[in-house]
Design a protein around this motif. Sequence first.
Motif, short mmCIF file in Angstrom:
data_model
loop_
_atom_site.label_atom_id
_atom_site.label_comp_id
_atom_site.label_asym_id
_atom_site.label_seq_id
_atom_site.Cartn_x
_atom_site.Cartn_y
_atom_site.Cartn_z
N GLU A 1 0.63 -1.80 0.12
CA GLU A 1 -0.24 0.34 0.01
C GLU A 1 0.69 1.65 -0.08
O GLU A 1 0.40 2.10 -0.48
N GLY A 2 2.27 1.22 0.54
CA GLY A 2 2.57 2.31 1.06
C GLY A 2 3.65 2.25 -0.75
O GLY A 2 4.19 3.95 -0.99
N LYS B 1 1.04 3.86 -2.60
CA LYS B 1 0.85 5.70 -2.56
C LYS B 1 1.82 6.50 -3.20
O LYS B 1 1.69 7.40 -4.07
N HIS B 2 2.49 6.21 -3.40
CA HIS B 2 3.90 6.68 -4.03
C HIS B 2 3.95 6.60 -5.60
O HIS B 2 4.86 7.07 -6.23
#
Length: 71
Positions: free
Chosen positions: A66-67, A70-71
Amino acid sequence: MVAYYTIAGKQVGSHILSIATLSTVFGLSYLSMGGSKKPQATPPIQATSKDEETFIQNFLKEAEAEGKAKH
């Protein structure tokens, strides 16, 4: 005005010596800062059971995914 120095029987200008010195310093510092990066170590998982450990590992993998999304 350039000052000349005799090095190994040749006349070398001071500007050439300064360029050589700076190139050597910056080149060696660049090479010394390179190299392989150590992988970031994760702290050990202190789970009470194997099921809890697998749950934590799966949760961390999903959180990393997920991290990155997002980026």
